[in-house]
Motif scaffolding. Structure first.
Motif, short mmCIF file in Angstrom:
data_model
loop_
_atom_site.label_atom_id
_atom_site.label_comp_id
_atom_site.label_asym_id
_atom_site.label_seq_id
_atom_site.Cartn_x
_atom_site.Cartn_y
_atom_site.Cartn_z
N MET A 155 -19.29 -8.91 -24.87
CA MET A 155 -18.31 -8.26 -23.99
C MET A 155 -17.29 -9.29 -23.49
O MET A 155 -17.64 -10.44 -23.23
N PHE A 156 -16.01 -8.86 -23.37
CA PHE A 156 -14.98 -9.78 -22.86
C PHE A 156 -14.62 -9.37 -21.43
O PHE A 156 -14.87 -8.24 -21.01
N GLY A 157 -14.01 -10.32 -20.70
CA GLY A 157 -13.58 -10.04 -19.33
C GLY A 157 -12.16 -10.52 -19.12
O GLY A 157 -11.68 -11.43 -19.83
N LEU A 158 -11.49 -9.91 -18.18
CA LEU A 158 -10.13 -10.32 -17.79
C LEU A 158 -10.13 -10.47 -16.28
O LEU A 158 -10.47 -9.52 -15.57
N ILE A 159 -9.79 -11.66 -15.79
CA ILE A 159 -9.65 -11.82 -14.34
C ILE A 159 -8.16 -11.76 -14.02
O ILE A 159 -7.37 -12.56 -14.54
N GLY A 160 -7.78 -10.80 -13.20
CA GLY A 160 -6.36 -10.64 -12.89
C GLY A 160 -6.11 -10.56 -11.40
O GLY A 160 -7.05 -10.55 -10.59
N HIS A 161 -4.82 -10.54 -11.06
CA HIS A 161 -4.42 -10.38 -9.66
C HIS A 161 -3.06 -9.72 -9.63
O HIS A 161 -2.35 -9.69 -10.65
N LEU A 162 -2.67 -9.21 -8.47
CA LEU A 162 -1.36 -8.58 -8.33
C LEU A 162 -0.34 -9.63 -7.92
O LEU A 162 -0.70 -10.77 -7.59
N THR A 163 0.96 -9.26 -7.99
CA THR A 163 2.00 -10.30 -7.86
C THR A 163 2.42 -10.60 -6.43
O THR A 163 3.06 -11.61 -6.18
N SER A 164 2.12 -9.70 -5.48
CA SER A 164 2.52 -9.94 -4.09
C SER A 164 1.76 -8.95 -3.20
O SER A 164 1.19 -7.97 -3.69
N LEU A 165 1.82 -9.19 -1.91
CA LEU A 165 1.18 -8.27 -0.96
C LEU A 165 1.80 -6.87 -1.08
O LEU A 165 1.09 -5.87 -1.10
N GLU A 166 3.11 -6.84 -1.22
CA GLU A 166 3.81 -5.55 -1.34
C GLU A 166 3.31 -4.79 -2.57
O GLU A 166 3.05 -3.58 -2.53
N HIS A 167 3.15 -5.53 -3.68
CA HIS A 167 2.65 -4.94 -4.92
C HIS A 167 1.23 -4.41 -4.71
O HIS A 167 0.91 -3.27 -5.09
N ALA A 168 0.38 -5.19 -4.04
CA ALA A 168 -1.01 -4.79 -3.80
C ALA A 168 -1.04 -3.51 -2.96
O ALA A 168 -1.82 -2.59 -3.23
N GLN A 169 -0.17 -3.44 -1.96
CA GLN A 169 -0.15 -2.25 -1.09
C GLN A 169 0.28 -1.02 -1.88
O GLN A 169 -0.31 0.06 -1.74
N SER A 170 1.29 -1.19 -2.75
CA SER A 170 1.76 -0.01 -3.49
C SER A 170 0.72 0.42 -4.52
O SER A 170 0.52 1.62 -4.76
N VAL A 171 0.00 -0.54 -5.12
CA VAL A 171 -1.05 -0.18 -6.09
C VAL A 171 -2.18 0.56 -5.38
O VAL A 171 -2.70 1.56 -5.88
N ALA A 172 -2.56 0.10 -4.19
CA ALA A 172 -3.63 0.75 -3.43
C ALA A 172 -3.25 2.21 -3.16
O ALA A 172 -4.05 3.13 -3.31
N ARG A 173 -1.98 2.40 -2.80
CA ARG A 173 -1.51 3.77 -2.51
C ARG A 173 -1.59 4.61 -3.77
O ARG A 173 -2.11 5.72 -3.77
N GLU A 174 -1.12 4.01 -4.89
CA GLU A 174 -1.08 4.73 -6.17
C GLU A 174 -2.49 5.09 -6.66
O GLU A 174 -2.72 6.15 -7.23
N LEU A 175 -3.45 4.19 -6.42
CA LEU A 175 -4.81 4.44 -6.91
C LEU A 175 -5.61 5.34 -5.96
O LEU A 175 -6.79 5.58 -6.19
N GLY A 176 -4.97 5.80 -4.87
CA GLY A 176 -5.65 6.73 -3.98
C GLY A 176 -6.49 6.04 -2.91
O GLY A 176 -7.51 6.58 -2.47
N TYR A 177 -6.08 4.85 -2.46
CA TYR A 177 -6.75 4.16 -1.34
C TYR A 177 -5.74 3.93 -0.21
O TYR A 177 -5.36 2.79 0.06
N PRO A 178 -5.24 5.03 0.44
CA PRO A 178 -4.18 4.86 1.45
C PRO A 178 -4.63 3.94 2.59
O PRO A 178 -3.80 3.25 3.20
N GLU A 179 -5.95 3.89 2.87
CA GLU A 179 -6.41 3.05 3.98
C GLU A 179 -6.21 1.55 3.66
O GLU A 179 -6.09 0.73 4.55
N TYR A 180 -6.17 1.18 2.35
CA TYR A 180 -5.91 -0.21 1.98
C TYR A 180 -4.40 -0.50 1.96
O TYR A 180 -3.97 -1.63 2.12
N ALA A 181 -3.61 0.57 1.73
CA ALA A 181 -2.18 0.39 1.51
C ALA A 181 -1.47 -0.13 2.75
O ALA A 181 -0.41 -0.75 2.65
#
Ligand code: NDP
Length: 339
Positions: free
Chosen positions: A1-27
């Motif tokens: 099995m392979f793995g990928l360790i990633g991260h988002l590009t900024s706090l703003e990006h992380a907040q918008s991704v959280a909202r998009e993935l359905g975690y408004p409490e993280y956004a």
């Protein structure tokens, strides 16, 4: 099995991704929340090679954000990367790519000296930076884009921003050995390392960014900048090809316009759809097929059963290994993204 360790590009990006993935409490959470968030496996992936072979993998979100590098969050950044590596190893991943800033933090803060993470003894042979494949893909992008946009390499001035880095130095060695270009301009901040690189290559002019950019027909961006910089298109030659391999992108404003060709650097396109969700959140234009070349390296090592840290350390990428990973990249159906 392979793995990928990633991260988002900024706090703003992380907040918008959280909202998009359905975690408004993280956004609505600030940086402190991301500092305390543990690594998580957020995607299970299936990849089919052009040969028909299938492999499986996981995506580990480290919850690192580039803002942590600014100010007093260095220890947090280090903890994020080590915890993500331990998380992958605990889930029996054979070979994991350290995406984006993960490998830069690993090297810059000497994490090879910190192999114990609670009850996990990290086995570094299970990880790869993915930088050999990234450097290979960027070099192929130089060749293919120059053909596509009518730039004659024999008359071209090529600038590498971030020339002394792991990817940048490999790109410079490839350009020197394989491409017949007119001039190579080397840009970075540390002058001693630039002189050393120039000495090793036996060529290349060391210039500041402001001096180099207006003279360049092709600019390769592989500087490890936490935030993209503004480039004034008026200062550039036309035509000019800009291959931005940074993550986050090195250039934050420049867009395609007449004679200015911006290429998504270090990105590959697979010939078949990949079964995953994760590339949507990093804004790939064809998220089922496009991905970072460093992630593709982990897939290639898994396809070939090369469970080893193929890309490791700093400035040790060889042309021989670029050829080797390039051959299996083509075999399994990856190609450099152009345009
Ligand atoms: P390194 O840390 O090895 O090298 C970074 C280079 O950037 C050095 O030459 C450094 O020199 C230079 N640099 C840093 N800041 C600046 C600045 N403000 N101005 C000019 N030069 C600068 O990084 P890597 O080679 O590992 O990675 C380079 C980039 O590629 C990163 O953005 C990374 O996230 C991205 N990447 C993309 C991948 C993909 O798959 N597309 C895969 C892996 C990485 P100095 O400090 O002297 O200025």
């Amino acid at each position: 099995m392979f793995g990928l360790i990633g991260h988002l590009t900024s706090l703003e990006h992380a907040q918008s991704v959280a909202r998009e993935l359905g975690y408004p409490e993280y956004a609505d959470q600030g940086l402190e929340f991301w500092c305390s968030a543990p690594p998580q496996i957020v995607d299970h992936i299936k990849v089919t090679s052009a040969t028909g072979q299938q492999i499986e993998g996981v995506y580990v979100e480290s919850c690192f954000l580039p803002e942590m590098l600014a100010g007093s969050k260095i220890k947090t950044a280090i903890r994020k990367i080590l915890n993500a590596m331990a998380h992958a190893q605990k889930h029996d991943v054979d070979i994991t790519a350290l995406g984006g800033f993960s490998s830069i933090i690993f090297e810059n803060f000497n994490l090879s000296q910190m192999s114990s993470v609670r009850n996990v003894q990290l086995e570094f042979s299970r990880f790869t930076t993915g930088n050999t494949h990234t450097a290979y893909i960027i070099c192929r992008q130089i060749e293919e884009a120059s053909r596509k946009f009518g730039i004659d390499l024999a008359k071209a001035t090529v600038t590498v921003c971030g020339a002394t880095g792991d990817i940048g130095s490999a790109v410079c060695r490839w350009i020197d050995a394989r491409l017949n270009i007119k001039d190579l301009l080397l840009v970075a901040r540390n002058q001693e390392r630039l002189q050393e690189l120039q000495g090793q290559l036996g060529r290349g002019k060391v210039l500041s960014m402001d001096e180099a950019l207006p003279q360049s027909d092709i600019i390769v961006w592989v500087a490890s900048m936490a935030k993209g910089m503004a480039i004034d298109a008026k200062t550039l030659k036309r035509p000019c090809i800009l291959i931005d391999g940074g993550y986050p992108k090195n250039m934050n404003t420049l867009v395609q316009e007449d004679g200015i060709h911006v290429i998504n650097g270090g990105i590959v396109e697979h010939s078949l759809d990949i079964d995953w969700k994760i590339m949507k959140i990093v804004n790939m234009s064809a998220p089922a097929r496009q991905l970072f070349a460093c992630f593709a390296e982990a897939m290639l090592l898994e396809f070939e059963g090369w469970h080893t840290n193929f890309s490791w350390g700093r400035n040790q990428i060889t042309l021989e290994n670029m050829d080797k990973i390039g051959a299996v990249s083509i075999k399994h159906g990856f190609r450099p993204l152009i345009g």
